[in-house]
Design a protein around this motif. Sequence first.
Motif, PDB file in Angstrom:
ATOM      1  N   LYS B  82       0.815  -1.210   0.000  1.00 42.66           N
ATOM      2  CA  LYS B  82       0.000   0.000   0.000  1.00 42.66           C
ATOM      3  C   LYS B  82       0.857   1.272   0.000  1.00 42.66           C
ATOM      4  O   LYS B  82       0.543   2.238  -0.688  1.00 42.66           O
ATOM      5  CB  LYS B  82      -0.910  -0.022   1.236  1.00 42.66           C
ATOM      6  CG  LYS B  82      -2.058   0.961   1.175  1.00 42.66           C
ATOM      7  CD  LYS B  82      -3.093   0.632   2.243  1.00 42.66           C
ATOM      8  CE  LYS B  82      -3.695   1.913   2.789  1.00 42.66           C
ATOM      9  NZ  LYS B  82      -3.345   2.236   4.150  1.00 42.66           N
ATOM     10  N   GLU B  83       1.943   1.256   0.776  1.00 48.01           N
ATOM     11  CA  GLU B  83       2.700   2.491   0.959  1.00 48.01           C
ATOM     12  C   GLU B  83       4.006   2.565   0.164  1.00 48.01           C
ATOM     13  O   GLU B  83       4.344   3.619  -0.375  1.00 48.01           O
ATOM     14  CB  GLU B  83       3.021   2.681   2.450  1.00 48.01           C
ATOM     15  CG  GLU B  83       1.756   2.955   3.255  1.00 48.01           C
ATOM     16  CD  GLU B  83       2.016   3.049   4.746  1.00 48.01           C
ATOM     17  OE1 GLU B  83       3.186   3.035   5.162  1.00 48.01           O
ATOM     18  OE2 GLU B  83       1.018   3.125   5.481  1.00 48.01           O
ATOM     19  N   ASP B  84       4.742   1.460   0.126  1.00 54.25           N
ATOM     20  CA  ASP B  84       6.099   1.540  -0.408  1.00 54.25           C
ATOM     21  C   ASP B  84       6.191   1.363  -1.918  1.00 54.25           C
ATOM     22  O   ASP B  84       7.010   2.013  -2.572  1.00 54.25           O
ATOM     23  CB  ASP B  84       7.009   0.535   0.306  1.00 54.25           C
ATOM     24  CG  ASP B  84       7.199   0.909   1.767  1.00 54.25           C
ATOM     25  OD1 ASP B  84       6.987   2.096   2.095  1.00 54.25           O
ATOM     26  OD2 ASP B  84       7.546   0.034   2.571  1.00 54.25           O
ATOM     27  N   ILE B  85       5.361   0.490  -2.483  1.00 53.21           N
ATOM     28  CA  ILE B  85       5.432   0.298  -3.935  1.00 53.21           C
ATOM     29  C   ILE B  85       5.049   1.594  -4.668  1.00 53.21           C
ATOM     30  O   ILE B  85       5.798   2.046  -5.544  1.00 53.21           O
ATOM     31  CB  ILE B  85       4.589  -0.917  -4.404  1.00 53.21           C
ATOM     32  CG1 ILE B  85       5.166  -2.206  -3.783  1.00 53.21           C
ATOM     33  CG2 ILE B  85       4.579  -1.017  -5.931  1.00 53.21           C
ATOM     34  CD1 ILE B  85       4.363  -3.462  -4.064  1.00 53.21           C
ATOM     35  N   PRO B  86       3.924   2.243  -4.302  1.00 54.20           N
ATOM     36  CA  PRO B  86       3.597   3.516  -4.986  1.00 54.20           C
ATOM     37  C   PRO B  86       4.689   4.573  -4.794  1.00 54.20           C
ATOM     38  O   PRO B  86       4.968   5.346  -5.722  1.00 54.20           O
ATOM     39  CB  PRO B  86       2.300   3.971  -4.321  1.00 54.20           C
ATOM     40  CG  PRO B  86       1.731   2.756  -3.680  1.00 54.20           C
ATOM     41  CD  PRO B  86       2.887   1.872  -3.335  1.00 54.20           C
ATOM     42  N   PHE B  87       5.311   4.606  -3.618  1.00 54.84           N
ATOM     43  CA  PHE B  87       6.384   5.566  -3.389  1.00 54.84           C
ATOM     44  C   PHE B  87       7.532   5.315  -4.364  1.00 54.84           C
ATOM     45  O   PHE B  87       7.997   6.224  -5.056  1.00 54.84           O
ATOM     46  CB  PHE B  87       6.903   5.487  -1.940  1.00 54.84           C
ATOM     47  CG  PHE B  87       8.181   6.249  -1.727  1.00 54.84           C
ATOM     48  CD1 PHE B  87       8.167   7.638  -1.637  1.00 54.84           C
ATOM     49  CD2 PHE B  87       9.411   5.591  -1.696  1.00 54.84           C
ATOM     50  CE1 PHE B  87       9.352   8.351  -1.494  1.00 54.84           C
ATOM     51  CE2 PHE B  87      10.598   6.299  -1.552  1.00 54.84           C
ATOM     52  CZ  PHE B  87      10.563   7.688  -1.451  1.00 54.84           C
ATOM     53  N   LEU B  88       7.994   4.070  -4.433  1.00 53.98           N
ATOM     54  CA  LEU B  88       9.158   3.759  -5.276  1.00 53.98           C
ATOM     55  C   LEU B  88       8.843   3.891  -6.759  1.00 53.98           C
ATOM     56  O   LEU B  88       9.727   4.223  -7.553  1.00 53.98           O
ATOM     57  CB  LEU B  88       9.673   2.351  -4.968  1.00 53.98           C
ATOM     58  CG  LEU B  88      10.528   2.236  -3.708  1.00 53.98           C
ATOM     59  CD1 LEU B  88      10.757   0.775  -3.340  1.00 53.98           C
ATOM     60  CD2 LEU B  88      11.863   2.957  -3.890  1.00 53.98           C
ATOM     61  N   ARG B  89       7.600   3.658  -7.139  1.00 54.01           N
ATOM     62  CA  ARG B  89       7.225   3.745  -8.550  1.00 54.01           C
ATOM     63  C   ARG B  89       7.304   5.176  -9.106  1.00 54.01           C
ATOM     64  O   ARG B  89       7.288   5.394 -10.314  1.00 54.01           O
ATOM     65  CB  ARG B  89       5.821   3.156  -8.775  1.00 54.01           C
ATOM     66  CG  ARG B  89       5.845   1.698  -9.122  1.00 54.01           C
ATOM     67  CD  ARG B  89       6.544   1.425 -10.462  1.00 54.01           C
ATOM     68  NE  ARG B  89       6.904   0.022 -10.622  1.00 54.01           N
ATOM     69  CZ  ARG B  89       8.150  -0.427 -10.766  1.00 54.01           C
ATOM     70  NH1 ARG B  89       9.172   0.414 -10.782  1.00 54.01           N
ATOM     71  NH2 ARG B  89       8.388  -1.712 -10.907  1.00 54.01           N
ATOM     72  N   GLN B  90       7.403   6.149  -8.208  1.00 55.61           N
ATOM     73  CA  GLN B  90       7.576   7.536  -8.688  1.00 55.61           C
ATOM     74  C   GLN B  90       8.939   7.737  -9.335  1.00 55.61           C
ATOM     75  O   GLN B  90       9.178   8.738  -9.994  1.00 55.61           O
ATOM     76  CB  GLN B  90       7.515   8.513  -7.515  1.00 55.61           C
ATOM     77  CG  GLN B  90       6.255   8.509  -6.704  1.00 55.61           C
ATOM     78  CD  GLN B  90       6.452   9.413  -5.496  1.00 55.61           C
ATOM     79  OE1 GLN B  90       6.415  10.625  -5.600  1.00 55.61           O
ATOM     80  NE2 GLN B  90       6.704   8.809  -4.361  1.00 55.61           N
ATOM     81  N   PHE B  91       9.844   6.791  -9.083  1.00 59.78           N
ATOM     82  CA  PHE B  91      11.219   6.961  -9.559  1.00 59.78           C
ATOM     83  C   PHE B  91      11.525   5.972 -10.672  1.00 59.78           C
ATOM     84  O   PHE B  91      10.926   4.900 -10.746  1.00 59.78           O
ATOM     85  CB  PHE B  91      12.202   6.767  -8.395  1.00 59.78           C
ATOM     86  CG  PHE B  91      11.921   7.672  -7.240  1.00 59.78           C
ATOM     87  CD1 PHE B  91      12.376   8.986  -7.236  1.00 59.78           C
ATOM     88  CD2 PHE B  91      11.154   7.236  -6.166  1.00 59.78           C
ATOM     89  CE1 PHE B  91      12.083   9.834  -6.186  1.00 59.78           C
ATOM     90  CE2 PHE B  91      10.857   8.083  -5.111  1.00 59.78           C
ATOM     91  CZ  PHE B  91      11.328   9.381  -5.121  1.00 59.78           C
ATOM     92  N   ASP B  92      12.497   6.367 -11.500  1.00 61.51           N
ATOM     93  CA  ASP B  92      12.906   5.514 -12.602  1.00 61.51           C
ATOM     94  C   ASP B  92      13.993   4.558 -12.112  1.00 61.51           C
ATOM     95  O   ASP B  92      15.170   4.725 -12.397  1.00 61.51           O
ATOM     96  CB  ASP B  92      13.419   6.398 -13.747  1.00 61.51           C
ATOM     97  CG  ASP B  92      13.852   5.561 -14.932  1.00 61.51           C
ATOM     98  OD1 ASP B  92      13.420   4.392 -15.023  1.00 61.51           O
ATOM     99  OD2 ASP B  92      14.632   6.074 -15.755  1.00 61.51           O
ATOM    100  N   THR B  93      13.558   3.579 -11.303  1.00 65.16           N
ATOM    101  CA  THR B  93      14.480   2.565 -10.801  1.00 65.16           C
ATOM    102  C   THR B  93      13.709   1.256 -10.733  1.00 65.16           C
ATOM    103  O   THR B  93      12.479   1.260 -10.711  1.00 65.16           O
ATOM    104  CB  THR B  93      15.044   2.947  -9.409  1.00 65.16           C
ATOM    105  OG1 THR B  93      15.991   1.953  -9.000  1.00 65.16           O
ATOM    106  CG2 THR B  93      13.953   3.055  -8.357  1.00 65.16           C
ATOM    107  N   LYS B  94      14.432   0.140 -10.733  1.00 65.21           N
ATOM    108  CA  LYS B  94      13.752  -1.148 -10.581  1.00 65.21           C
ATOM    109  C   LYS B  94      13.527  -1.418  -9.097  1.00 65.21           C
ATOM    110  O   LYS B  94      14.284  -0.949  -8.246  1.00 65.21           O
ATOM    111  CB  LYS B  94      14.593  -2.276 -11.191  1.00 65.21           C
ATOM    112  CG  LYS B  94      14.863  -2.107 -12.678  1.00 65.21           C
ATOM    113  CD  LYS B  94      13.610  -2.230 -13.515  1.00 65.21           C
ATOM    114  CE  LYS B  94      13.955  -2.119 -15.002  1.00 65.21           C
ATOM    115  NZ  LYS B  94      12.769  -1.725 -15.794  1.00 65.21           N
TER     116      LYS B  94
END
Lengths: 259, 306
Positions: B82-94
Amino acid sequence: MNQSINRSRTVCKIISNRPLVDQVFEIILACPEIVKKVRPGQFINLYCRHSGRLLPRPISVCEVDLRNGHLHLIYAILGKGTEEFSGYKAGETMEIMGPFGNGFNLDSSDGNYLIIGGGVGTPPMVELCKQLKGKKTIVAGFRDNPYLVDRLKQYGDVYITTDNGSAGFKGHVVEFIEQRGLKGTIYACGPAPMLQGIQAYAKKHGLQAYLSLEERMGCGFGACVGCVTKVVADTDTGWRYKKVCKDGPVFDAGEVLFP
Amino acid sequence: MKLTVTIAGVELKNPIMTASGTFGSGRDFEPYTDLNKIGCVVVKGVASREWAGNPPPRIVETYGGMINAIGLQNPGIDVFCKEDIPFLRQFDTKIGVNISGKTIDEYVEVAERLASEDVDLLELNISCPNVKEGGVAFGVDPFMAALVTGAVKKVARQPLIVKLSPNVTDITTIAKAVEDGGADAVSLINTLIGSRIDIHKQKFILSTRQGGLSGPAIKPVAIRMVYEVANAVNLPVIGMGGIMSGEDAVEFMMAGANAIAVGTANLLDPAATMNILAELETFMRNKQIEDVNDIVGVVNKAAISP
């Protein structure tokens, strides 16, 4: 790692580094950018020069001097890292990072404060007293040699306790506040047994209390999850670990579960 | 200059990854690091439900390193998704998700839950020395290591990396076992079991008595093991263990690592990944290396033609 220094760590000039009493030093650092951000109760990571000593030494901010951009930190020699710091000379530089942590809540509307420091938990009370508006009763406990007393006296009535009775009241700060029946919104920093005593005192007398905790830290900024403390939580067990560096170091006394 | 590397079919823009447990889910690093510059963020281990972790003290410094006994404190997979995947998806990284479990079923549950999530790689943590059940119990026994790898592989929708423990007699035996179990890549090394005693109090410093040693002190052990594993299996290898600089990263790649992970250095300097990348690029420029993949395992070639 030279470039890293620009991005995260700050290299700052040492203005002075001198002992206040045996084994306790005050270091003054020139770092105007950091000074602007500091709130009372926050801490700074100090990094050793020795390449074998990797982890920062987190030291709470004693005072900020906004006009000169100076940061005043007080540390006790407790190991090789702080021993290394004690040898640093004015004019040299050192690497620091911060400020970190939540700091004290200054929004209390009470207007009557009981400020309690124990040993190296006393320094953060100086900047706190400076910024808190209202009547302040300050109690500072030491093993033997008191320090910072004159600076604290600028902000309120100061009572000293020492374990051996060499200055002030002979005994612990909790015994002293119990004897005197001191009241007010409590702000405290010191060893865990002292804070536990204060928590019990606050509960008994229905006082709001904020406790600044200490724990062995890794990074200081929330990543390693090393420095935790048990707090009341809505889980199956009724508690969960919170990070002292990021969720604290200041906690509401009502939520802390001492071991 | 080519920096892209491919791990089990997933293309990373550069070989810099983060070592699980030293980078959280990236949030604490955002003020200091451009997350877009990291090849892959491998997050702190996630279990099927919240884990409390070990009592403090959990951290102690050692010469050139540190010992941790966190015990995989994590909020559980639901909070993570819920919290971490959407956060990381803002960035161009795997995004690489490190999976923790106490039983095979718990590992499988997390992998199943992630099957429908937008993440790129899974990393199976069978090497954490700080939990009593699961963790390293699977990682030091080739049969169990293959079993848990196979069970997770069956439900996984993303390529599966298996993170290996150095606390074994022969790490290649475990590496081959997880290869047979269906692993798509291996990462190594996890921490070495270590301990410290407070000689004044005459007791162990860590609440758990022992923990995982990391940092530059363990790098030579890691280099040796990466070299051994890279020559024992036909899988991509992610090398880690005390990487502090671009030169350290190069050393791991020359030993046979296809990508590298930065761990303890993140805790000492939250901009470490970016600096290591910059130093890697400088090294390549100075040595006129066009493609970072060209240095992978070069020590083998050197050994053949003296």
